[in-house]
Design a protein around this motif. Sequence first.
Motif, PDB file in Angstrom:
ATOM      1  N   GLY A  53      -4.255   1.959  -3.140  1.00  0.00           N
ATOM      2  CA  GLY A  53      -3.510   1.626  -1.938  1.00  0.00           C
ATOM      3  C   GLY A  53      -4.338   0.850  -0.935  1.00  0.00           C
ATOM      4  O   GLY A  53      -3.888   0.569   0.167  1.00  0.00           O
ATOM      5  N   SER A 105       0.836  -1.195   0.000  1.00  0.00           N
ATOM      6  CA  SER A 105       0.000   0.000   0.000  1.00  0.00           C
ATOM      7  C   SER A 105       0.874   1.249   0.000  1.00  0.00           C
ATOM      8  O   SER A 105       1.840   1.333   0.757  1.00  0.00           O
ATOM      9  N   TYR A 147      -2.463   1.177   4.093  1.00  0.00           N
ATOM     10  CA  TYR A 147      -3.906   0.892   4.168  1.00  0.00           C
ATOM     11  C   TYR A 147      -4.667   1.940   4.975  1.00  0.00           C
ATOM     12  O   TYR A 147      -5.580   1.618   5.716  1.00  0.00           O
TER      13      TYR A 147
END
Length: 197
Positions: A132, A75, A82
């Motif tokens: 992401g 991510s 995240y």
Amino acid sequence: MERIIVKVIRPLLVIFGGLSLLTGLAYPLATTGIAQAVFPAQANGSLITKDGKVVGSRLIGQNFSGDTYFWGRPSATSPMPYNAGNSSGSNLGPTNKAQLDAVKGNVDSLRKAHPTQTGLVPVDLATASASGLDPEISVAAAYYQVDRVAAARKLPANAVRQLVDGHIIGETFGLLGEPRINVLELNLALDQLSKKA
């Protein structure tokens, strides 16, 4: 002057008030009501619960980093991976040196964490998604991690592979996209499998 107010401004105010009620109140209430009636799970965020507590959403990835769990895609959200409040990709092009270095670093880390895997690293484990927040990985990415997860949990690799097989989501409408696996749902099932073992 009073004539102008009555002829021009009053109709404008009535139209403004009517459109505000229509678009600001009636339309949102109608769409929310229809969504709650027809798609209640999706309208409420596709939440996943465990033991009566919300642990995540089917639509937003989470950061799993331990050896005992399957890992999702990298991510690029900031200030932490995240971060659903800051959905974004790195915006680096495929020939950008920083992007190439990041992918190379990811591949090196994956190879070190999965010494039994000699084939190519699945691309979705080495590259971040545009948002992401991708909650899913390819079937190849899950199979790539089976040996590591099984060893870390002291489970037979075949049992973990069968768990992966049971969580494959087919193409949307049978033709769009590729088979994939929701990482959160797979890891929750993995916890249940470990409890039974």
